[in-house]
Scaffold this active site. Structure first.
Site, PDB file in Angstrom:
ATOM      1  N   ASP A  65     -28.103   0.556  -8.851  1.00 31.90           N
ATOM      2  CA  ASP A  65     -27.956   1.302  -7.594  1.00 31.90           C
ATOM      3  C   ASP A  65     -26.520   1.763  -7.378  1.00 31.90           C
ATOM      4  O   ASP A  65     -25.576   1.108  -7.819  1.00 31.90           O
ATOM      5  CB  ASP A  65     -28.412   0.411  -6.428  1.00 31.90           C
ATOM      6  CG  ASP A  65     -28.673   1.216  -5.160  1.00 31.90           C
ATOM      7  OD1 ASP A  65     -28.825   2.453  -5.244  1.00 31.90           O
ATOM      8  OD2 ASP A  65     -28.719   0.596  -4.076  1.00 31.90           O
ATOM      9  N   ASN A  91     -25.563   5.223  -7.813  1.00 36.22           N
ATOM     10  CA  ASN A  91     -25.228   6.447  -8.562  1.00 36.22           C
ATOM     11  C   ASN A  91     -24.842   7.592  -7.631  1.00 36.22           C
ATOM     12  O   ASN A  91     -23.893   8.333  -7.886  1.00 36.22           O
ATOM     13  CB  ASN A  91     -26.433   6.913  -9.394  1.00 36.22           C
ATOM     14  CG  ASN A  91     -26.810   5.926 -10.475  1.00 36.22           C
ATOM     15  OD1 ASN A  91     -26.083   4.972 -10.735  1.00 36.22           O
ATOM     16  ND2 ASN A  91     -27.955   6.148 -11.109  1.00 36.22           N
ATOM     17  N   GLY A  92     -25.611   7.736  -6.557  1.00 37.74           N
ATOM     18  CA  GLY A  92     -25.379   8.838  -5.619  1.00 37.74           C
ATOM     19  C   GLY A  92     -24.023   8.704  -4.947  1.00 37.74           C
ATOM     20  O   GLY A  92     -23.261   9.678  -4.855  1.00 37.74           O
ATOM     21  N   THR A 137     -41.390   3.563  -6.885  1.00 41.86           N
ATOM     22  CA  THR A 137     -42.505   4.357  -6.342  1.00 41.86           C
ATOM     23  C   THR A 137     -42.049   5.123  -5.091  1.00 41.86           C
ATOM     24  O   THR A 137     -42.669   6.109  -4.712  1.00 41.86           O
ATOM     25  CB  THR A 137     -43.707   3.449  -5.975  1.00 41.86           C
ATOM     26  OG1 THR A 137     -43.230   2.300  -5.240  1.00 41.86           O
ATOM     27  CG2 THR A 137     -44.436   2.959  -7.209  1.00 41.86           C
ATOM     28  N   GLU A 138     -40.972   4.669  -4.473  1.00 40.32           N
ATOM     29  CA  GLU A 138     -40.445   5.331  -3.263  1.00 40.32           C
ATOM     30  C   GLU A 138     -39.470   6.464  -3.606  1.00 40.32           C
ATOM     31  O   GLU A 138     -39.193   7.319  -2.763  1.00 40.32           O
ATOM     32  CB  GLU A 138     -39.707   4.312  -2.372  1.00 40.32           C
ATOM     33  CG  GLU A 138     -40.637   3.344  -1.620  1.00 40.32           C
ATOM     34  CD  GLU A 138     -41.285   2.304  -2.524  1.00 40.32           C
ATOM     35  OE1 GLU A 138     -40.651   1.875  -3.497  1.00 40.32           O
ATOM     36  OE2 GLU A 138     -42.452   1.940  -2.257  1.00 40.32           O
ATOM     37  N   ASN A 139     -38.944   6.463  -4.816  1.00 41.64           N
ATOM     38  CA  ASN A 139     -37.916   7.452  -5.162  1.00 41.64           C
ATOM     39  C   ASN A 139     -38.444   8.892  -5.255  1.00 41.64           C
ATOM     40  O   ASN A 139     -37.654   9.845  -5.274  1.00 41.64           O
ATOM     41  CB  ASN A 139     -37.186   7.075  -6.469  1.00 41.64           C
ATOM     42  CG  ASN A 139     -36.236   5.907  -6.317  1.00 41.64           C
ATOM     43  OD1 ASN A 139     -36.038   5.124  -7.249  1.00 41.64           O
ATOM     44  ND2 ASN A 139     -35.615   5.748  -5.149  1.00 41.64           N
ATOM     45  N   TRP A 140     -39.766   9.062  -5.274  1.00 39.06           N
ATOM     46  CA  TRP A 140     -40.342  10.419  -5.273  1.00 39.06           C
ATOM     47  C   TRP A 140     -40.017  11.156  -3.979  1.00 39.06           C
ATOM     48  O   TRP A 140     -40.167  12.384  -3.913  1.00 39.06           O
ATOM     49  CB  TRP A 140     -41.871  10.360  -5.445  1.00 39.06           C
ATOM     50  CG  TRP A 140     -42.322   9.755  -6.726  1.00 39.06           C
ATOM     51  CD1 TRP A 140     -42.855   8.508  -6.884  1.00 39.06           C
ATOM     52  CD2 TRP A 140     -42.297  10.344  -8.036  1.00 39.06           C
ATOM     53  NE1 TRP A 140     -43.150   8.285  -8.213  1.00 39.06           N
ATOM     54  CE2 TRP A 140     -42.834   9.394  -8.945  1.00 39.06           C
ATOM     55  CE3 TRP A 140     -41.889  11.587  -8.538  1.00 39.06           C
ATOM     56  CZ2 TRP A 140     -42.956   9.629 -10.303  1.00 39.06           C
ATOM     57  CZ3 TRP A 140     -42.020  11.823  -9.900  1.00 39.06           C
ATOM     58  CH2 TRP A 140     -42.540  10.861 -10.762  1.00 39.06           C
ATOM     59  N   ARG A 157     -27.856  -6.969  -8.081  1.00 41.54           N
ATOM     60  CA  ARG A 157     -27.832  -5.644  -7.453  1.00 41.54           C
ATOM     61  C   ARG A 157     -26.401  -5.231  -7.158  1.00 41.54           C
ATOM     62  O   ARG A 157     -25.755  -5.795  -6.285  1.00 41.54           O
ATOM     63  CB  ARG A 157     -28.647  -5.610  -6.167  1.00 41.54           C
ATOM     64  CG  ARG A 157     -28.691  -4.185  -5.577  1.00 41.54           C
ATOM     65  CD  ARG A 157     -29.711  -4.000  -4.469  1.00 41.54           C
ATOM     66  NE  ARG A 157     -29.881  -2.579  -4.198  1.00 41.54           N
ATOM     67  CZ  ARG A 157     -30.919  -2.040  -3.599  1.00 41.54           C
ATOM     68  NH1 ARG A 157     -31.897  -2.790  -3.185  1.00 41.54           N
ATOM     69  NH2 ARG A 157     -30.983  -0.721  -3.405  1.00 41.54           N
ATOM     70  N   SER A 176     -35.788  -3.867  -2.223  1.00 38.83           N
ATOM     71  CA  SER A 176     -36.360  -2.522  -2.422  1.00 38.83           C
ATOM     72  C   SER A 176     -37.596  -2.504  -3.334  1.00 38.83           C
ATOM     73  O   SER A 176     -37.693  -1.676  -4.255  1.00 38.83           O
ATOM     74  CB  SER A 176     -35.288  -1.552  -2.944  1.00 38.83           C
ATOM     75  OG  SER A 176     -34.182  -1.498  -2.073  1.00 38.83           O
ATOM     76  N   GLU A 218     -32.499 -16.379  -8.514  1.00 40.82           N
ATOM     77  CA  GLU A 218     -31.253 -16.332  -7.741  1.00 40.82           C
ATOM     78  C   GLU A 218     -30.909 -14.864  -7.506  1.00 40.82           C
ATOM     79  O   GLU A 218     -31.330 -13.996  -8.267  1.00 40.82           O
ATOM     80  CB  GLU A 218     -30.113 -16.993  -8.544  1.00 40.82           C
ATOM     81  CG  GLU A 218     -30.354 -18.446  -8.874  1.00 40.82           C
ATOM     82  CD  GLU A 218     -30.343 -19.342  -7.647  1.00 40.82           C
ATOM     83  OE1 GLU A 218     -29.589 -19.047  -6.693  1.00 40.82           O
ATOM     84  OE2 GLU A 218     -31.103 -20.321  -7.626  1.00 40.82           O
TER      85      GLU A 218
HETATM   86  C1  IPE Z   1     -33.801   0.914  -5.656  1.00 42.07           C
HETATM   87  O1  IPE Z   1     -32.750   1.695  -5.215  1.00 42.07           O
HETATM   88  C2  IPE Z   1     -34.535   1.610  -6.764  1.00 42.07           C
HETATM   89  C3  IPE Z   1     -33.800   1.801  -8.016  1.00 42.07           C
HETATM   90  C4  IPE Z   1     -32.573   1.424  -8.246  1.00 42.07           C
HETATM   91  C5  IPE Z   1     -34.514   2.458  -9.046  1.00 42.07           C
HETATM   92  P1  IPE Z   1     -32.882   2.682  -3.975  1.00 42.07           P
HETATM   93  O2  IPE Z   1     -31.553   3.319  -3.808  1.00 42.07           O
HETATM   94  O3  IPE Z   1     -34.047   3.564  -4.146  1.00 42.07           O
HETATM   95  O4  IPE Z   1     -33.190   1.656  -2.797  1.00 42.07           O
HETATM   96  P2  IPE Z   1     -33.017   1.824  -1.225  1.00 42.07           P
HETATM   97  O5  IPE Z   1     -33.651   3.127  -0.853  1.00 42.07           O
HETATM   98  O6  IPE Z   1     -31.547   1.822  -0.951  1.00 42.07           O
HETATM   99  O7  IPE Z   1     -33.687   0.630  -0.643  1.00 42.07           O
HETATM  100  C1  IPE Z   2     -29.833   4.453  -8.069  1.00 46.63           C
HETATM  101  O1  IPE Z   2     -28.777   5.106  -7.439  1.00 46.63           O
HETATM  102  C2  IPE Z   2     -30.655   5.355  -8.939  1.00 46.63           C
HETATM  103  C3  IPE Z   2     -32.032   5.572  -8.469  1.00 46.63           C
HETATM  104  C4  IPE Z   2     -32.565   5.046  -7.420  1.00 46.63           C
HETATM  105  C5  IPE Z   2     -32.856   6.452  -9.285  1.00 46.63           C
HETATM  106  P1  IPE Z   2     -28.980   5.885  -6.080  1.00 46.63           P
HETATM  107  O2  IPE Z   2     -29.324   7.298  -6.389  1.00 46.63           O
HETATM  108  O3  IPE Z   2     -29.932   5.165  -5.205  1.00 46.63           O
HETATM  109  O4  IPE Z   2     -27.511   5.826  -5.494  1.00 46.63           O
HETATM  110  P2  IPE Z   2     -27.127   5.667  -3.962  1.00 46.63           P
HETATM  111  O5  IPE Z   2     -27.777   4.411  -3.466  1.00 46.63           O
HETATM  112  O6  IPE Z   2     -27.642   6.887  -3.253  1.00 46.63           O
HETATM  113  O7  IPE Z   2     -25.639   5.585  -3.976  1.00 46.63           O
HETATM  114 MG    MG Z   3     -29.628   3.712  -3.799  1.00 51.77          MG
END
Ligand code: IPE
Ligand code: IPE
Ligand code: MG
Length: 235
Positions: free
Chosen positions: A16, A18-19, A62-65, A183, A191, A202
């Site tokens: 998590d 990347n964005g 499944t929520e990332n869509w 994480r 998530s 743990e």
């Molecule tokens: C969890 O990260 C899913 C993956 C890393 C693939 P998210 O960024 O989607 O989780 P939330 O939305 O912050 O809970």
């Molecule tokens: C995790 O990084 C990658 C995926 C969920 C695919 P994010 O894209 O969720 O990065 P943030 O949380 O927005 O920084």
């Molecule tokens: Mg994220």
């Protein structure tokens, strides 16, 4: 790493941040995913070097869509690119397994996933689980349906349903539960990752964003894990 450190059998990693990594650099979010994919590759190699039995990376939920189509498409192209590279892992002898509902995928990506699973299934090294279109609730529903079908077809009795049977119907069947879930990115939530399997795991949360994650960060997480006193309900 110090010789006294116990290397866990199975680590689950929520990749998590990347964005936020991209945003900090005024780059498009997909650049963060690209850097994250490179880190995934390096950390996989390091897990092999450390001698882990399995590692599970949460790559797409499944929520990332819900994300904008441009981002989802970007992630899917990166997946293809990095899955093809996964064949390079031949030297490392990894068994590659995709956890999640594959029915969402089609065409080249699905073929690649099935092909990689088939070609690596007899490898004897580390199991590399990649969670794609993975959601723990979806996994539990999927297992429940499979078990209900066994009862319906008379293969088993209701009283044959036990914890082992449930485990055996999850995407992770036959694999040890994760010793710890790691994480990065500062978020302290699960998530929808591996809800059944983490009953006694743990949790190690770190502030580093995934694209900045290094081998040293994994060492630190393992050292932190070694400080924990796991009791499993005992004394
Ligand atoms: C969890 O990260 C899913 C993956 C890393 C693939 P998210 O960024 O989607 O989780 P939330 O939305 O912050 O809970
Ligand atoms: C995790 O990084 C990658 C995926 C969920 C695919 P994010 O894209 O969720 O990065 P943030 O949380 O927005 O920084
Ligand atoms: Mg994220």
């Amino acid at each position: 790493m110090d010789n006294n450190i116990i290397i866990p059998k199975h680590i689950g990693i929520i990749m998590d941040g990347n964005g936020r990594w991209a945003k900090k650099r005024m780059l498009p979010r997909n650049m963060g995913h690209k850097k994250g994919a490179e880190v995934f590759q390096d950390i996989t190699r390091y897990c092999n070097e450390l001698g882990l039995e399995s590692v599970t990376f949460y790559a797409f939920s499944t929520e990332n869509w819900k994300r904008p189509a441009e981002e989802v498409n970007g992630i899917m192209s990166l997946l293809k690119e990095y899955l093809i590279k996964a064949f390079d892992y031949e030297k490392e002898n990894n068994r590659i397994v995709f956890l999640g509902d594959k029915s969402a995928f089609s065409g080249e990506l699905l073929e690649l996933m099935l092909d990689i699973e088939e070609k690596t299934k007899d490898r004897t090294g580390m199991t590399l689980n990649i969670a794609l279109n993975y959601g723990a609730r979806n996994e539990i529903v999927h297992a429940t349906k499979a078990i209900a079908n066994m009862v319906k077809n008379g293969e088993i009795d209701i009283d044959d349903i036990d914890e082992q049977l449930v485990s055996d119907n999850l995407y992770t069947k036959g694999q040890p539960d994760p010793d710890f879930i790691l994480r990065p990115s500062g978020e302290k939530r699960i998530s929808n990752f591996l809800l059944w399997q983490i009953a006694y795991s743990e949790f190690v949360y770190m502030d580093v964003l995934w694209p900045d994650f290094t081998r040293k960060d994994l060492d630190d997480a393992i050292i932190e894990f070694n400080r924990r006193n796991r009791r499993f309900g005992g004394v």
